[in-house]
Write an enzyme that holds these catalytic residues in place. Structure first.
Site, PDB file in Angstrom:
ATOM      1  N   GLU A 284      -0.608   4.792  -0.557  1.00  0.00           N
ATOM      2  CA  GLU A 284      -1.438   5.978  -0.840  1.00  0.00           C
ATOM      3  C   GLU A 284      -0.612   7.238  -0.645  1.00  0.00           C
ATOM      4  OE1 GLU A 284      -5.064   5.814   1.398  1.00  0.00           O
ATOM      5  OE2 GLU A 284      -5.812   4.135   0.205  1.00  0.00           O
TER       6      GLU A 284
ATOM      7  N   THR B 286      -2.642   6.256 -22.238  1.00  0.00           N
ATOM      8  CA  THR B 286      -2.513   4.938 -21.625  1.00  0.00           C
ATOM      9  C   THR B 286      -1.068   4.505 -21.878  1.00  0.00           C
ATOM     10  OG1 THR B 286      -3.275   3.909 -23.664  1.00  0.00           O
ATOM     11  CG2 THR B 286      -4.920   4.244 -21.923  1.00  0.00           C
TER      12      THR B 286
ATOM     13  N   TYR C  26       0.858  -1.199   0.000  1.00  0.00           N
ATOM     14  CA  TYR C  26       0.000   0.000   0.000  1.00  0.00           C
ATOM     15  C   TYR C  26       0.882   1.233   0.000  1.00  0.00           C
ATOM     16  CZ  TYR C  26      -5.015  -0.425   0.135  1.00  0.00           C
ATOM     17  OH  TYR C  26      -6.319  -0.573  -0.228  1.00  0.00           O
TER      18      TYR C  26
ATOM     19  N   ASP D 182      -5.560  13.680 -25.495  1.00  0.00           N
ATOM     20  CA  ASP D 182      -5.550  12.273 -25.073  1.00  0.00           C
ATOM     21  C   ASP D 182      -4.775  11.527 -26.166  1.00  0.00           C
ATOM     22  OD1 ASP D 182      -6.062   9.598 -24.727  1.00  0.00           O
ATOM     23  OD2 ASP D 182      -8.201   9.833 -24.316  1.00  0.00           O
TER      24      ASP D 182
ATOM     25  N   LYS E 128      -0.805   0.728 -25.213  1.00  0.00           N
ATOM     26  CA  LYS E 128      -1.133   0.633 -26.649  1.00  0.00           C
ATOM     27  C   LYS E 128       0.188   0.692 -27.432  1.00  0.00           C
ATOM     28  CE  LYS E 128      -5.842   2.439 -26.194  1.00  0.00           C
ATOM     29  NZ  LYS E 128      -5.986   3.112 -24.896  1.00  0.00           N
TER      30      LYS E 128
ATOM     31  N   ARG F 275      -0.862  -2.319 -18.750  1.00  0.00           N
ATOM     32  CA  ARG F 275      -2.161  -1.658 -18.838  1.00  0.00           C
ATOM     33  C   ARG F 275      -2.249  -0.574 -17.764  1.00  0.00           C
ATOM     34  NH1 ARG F 275      -6.311  -2.964 -21.724  1.00  0.00           N
ATOM     35  NH2 ARG F 275      -4.953  -4.521 -22.639  1.00  0.00           N
TER      36      ARG F 275
HETATM   37  N1  DSN Z   1     -10.647   0.966 -25.773  1.00  0.00           N
HETATM   38  C1  DSN Z   1      -9.567   1.640 -26.432  1.00  0.00           C
HETATM   39  C2  DSN Z   1      -9.539   1.379 -27.890  1.00  0.00           C
HETATM   40  O1  DSN Z   1      -9.709   0.236 -28.274  1.00  0.00           O
HETATM   41  O2  DSN Z   1      -9.313   2.275 -28.675  1.00  0.00           O
HETATM   42  C3  DSN Z   1      -9.564   3.071 -26.139  1.00  0.00           C
HETATM   43  O3  DSN Z   1      -9.339   3.230 -24.771  1.00  0.00           O
END
Ligand code: DSN
Length: 402
Positions: free
Chosen positions: A47, A215, A45, A189, A218, A224
């Protein structure tokens, strides 16, 4: 040992190894990233933030999180970073909260044209907490003059750029100029294109936008999770308190360790070669499909959209299911001005970040175009196509060895 679950993990490994993964938002994290994410750090933990925690025993996770922050800043040339968001959605929630009061107005892309759920969908928190208005694509592309016209009319607090299914380069400077004219904040984003930006093959919004979210799983090829960047000292304070304690509790230090490793991998010169290869493979496949008469959007990044309804007379859902019969994974996707609903769609989204990691070449990408074309137009049998898919995937890296 929980045989039931480990048997399912083994089956999923087989599926990933034997399939051609063309979902544009997926990738294969390295062994080191996965080891960190499955490590004993999950027990801790923490926080708070490094050196300001609500728990004892944080000496090592403090160092890990500080390294992750420093590497994220180095990779993107940012002054400040928050590496705690559990996902891109939490990153976006915190960014909105830092940028405007509740009820503030956001101008973002029409969702069916390629926006994300957190960009104002009626089924997402975003549209309930903020007032979203939208700009459309014109002929499938951003029309900056039109965005400016709508922004001057709507006077939003924030203009949002960065999308889930936009196949072309984004002119972040043009959007900044509109924000400056309107007197509003700019948010990007960059979840889909973060790896292309890190690899230097797409212009960066860092230093241009007030806040950049992402994110890490990707094109960036990490675990993730989410990430927020800003150069503004006041904004990072608001972002930090929006993530913890407003939206999240304990940070996932095992995932943060995975993010730190991913940022190091992405700082290596080999990542630039990878980022260029993603673009080359994506273009090779899209161009080959176009030469076969298939309606594709074309591409300037890691993905493209295929109008399967016009090209093959089937909707996106049926095309997605049909390709799954030959171990090719894609996802149905709305195309601009789609006449079908989101649960059917006229389009398919195809991306090359994942299989480029496994070693897909330009010739492989062209062959994949032919396999897709032959199967969706009933010119080849399932057996013939499966044999070609197996030949390709068995020539690539095994995902556990990446
Ligand atoms: N769910 C993602 C995508 O497939 O583009 C976006 O967060």
């Amino acid at each position: 040992m929980d045989k039931e679950i480990f048997d399912l993990i083994a089956l999923e490994s087989k599926r990933q190894n034997e399939g051609i993964e063309l979902i544009a938002s997926e990738n294969y994290a390295s062994k080191e990233v996965r080891e960190a994410c499955g490590s004993i750090l999950t027990n801790k933990y923490a926080e708070g933030y490094p050196n300001k925690r609500y728990y004892g025993g944080c000496v090592h996770v403090d160092t890990i999180e500080s390294i992750a922050i420093a590497r994220a800043c180095e990779l993107f040339g940012s002054k400040f970073a928050n590496v705690q968001p559990h996902s891109g959605s939490q990153a976006n929630a915190a960014a909105y909260r830092a940028l405007m009061p509740e009820g503030g107005k956001v101008l973002s892309l029409v969702l069916n044209d390629g926006g994300h759920l957190t960009h104002g969908s009626p089924v997402s928190f975003s549209s309930h907490t903020y007032d979203f208005v939208f700009y459309p694509l014109k002929d499938g592309r951003l029309d900056y003059a039109d965005i400016e016209r709508i922004a001057l009319e709507e006077k939003p607090n924030v203009i949002l750029a960065g999308y889930s299914a936009y196949p072309y380069e984004i002119d972040f400077k043009a959007i900044r100029a509109i924000c400056d004219k309107v007197g509003c904040k700019m948010m990007v984003d960059m979840a889909h294109i973060a790896g292309l930006i890190a690899g230097g093959v797409h212009p960066s919004p860092v230093g241009i936008a007030d806040v950049v979210t992402s994110t890490t799983h990707k094109t960036l090829r990490g675990p993730r999770g989410g990430l927020i960047l800003t150069d503004d000292e006041e904004l990072i304070k608001k972002i930090n308190s929006a993530i913890f304690p407003y939206y999240q509790g304990g940070p996932l230090e095992h995932i943060i360790a995975g993010k730190a490793i991913c940022f190091k991998e992405d700082l290596d010169p080999s990542f630039k070669v990878y980022a260029q290869a993603i673009k080359d493979n994506t273009k090779a496949c899209s161009d080959e499909l176009a030469s076969l008469g298939v309606k594709t959007s074309g591409t300037e990044n890691h993905l493209f959209l295929v109008n399967v309804l016009d090209s093959f007379g089937i909707n996106g859902l049926d095309a997605q299911k049909k390709l799954e019969e030959i171990n090719i994974t894609t996802n149905k996707n709305m195309i601009p001005n789609d006449t079908l609903k989101p649960n059917k769609t006229s389009g398919l989204r195809i991306g090359f970040a994942a299989i480029t990691t496994r070693g897909c070449t330009i010739d492989d990408a062209k062959e994949i175009a032919h396999i897709i074309y032959d199967y969706l137009s009933d010119k080849a049998s399932q057996e013939e196509c499966l044999a070609k898919v197996t030949k390709l995937t068995s020539s690539w890296k095994v995902i556990e060895e990446i």
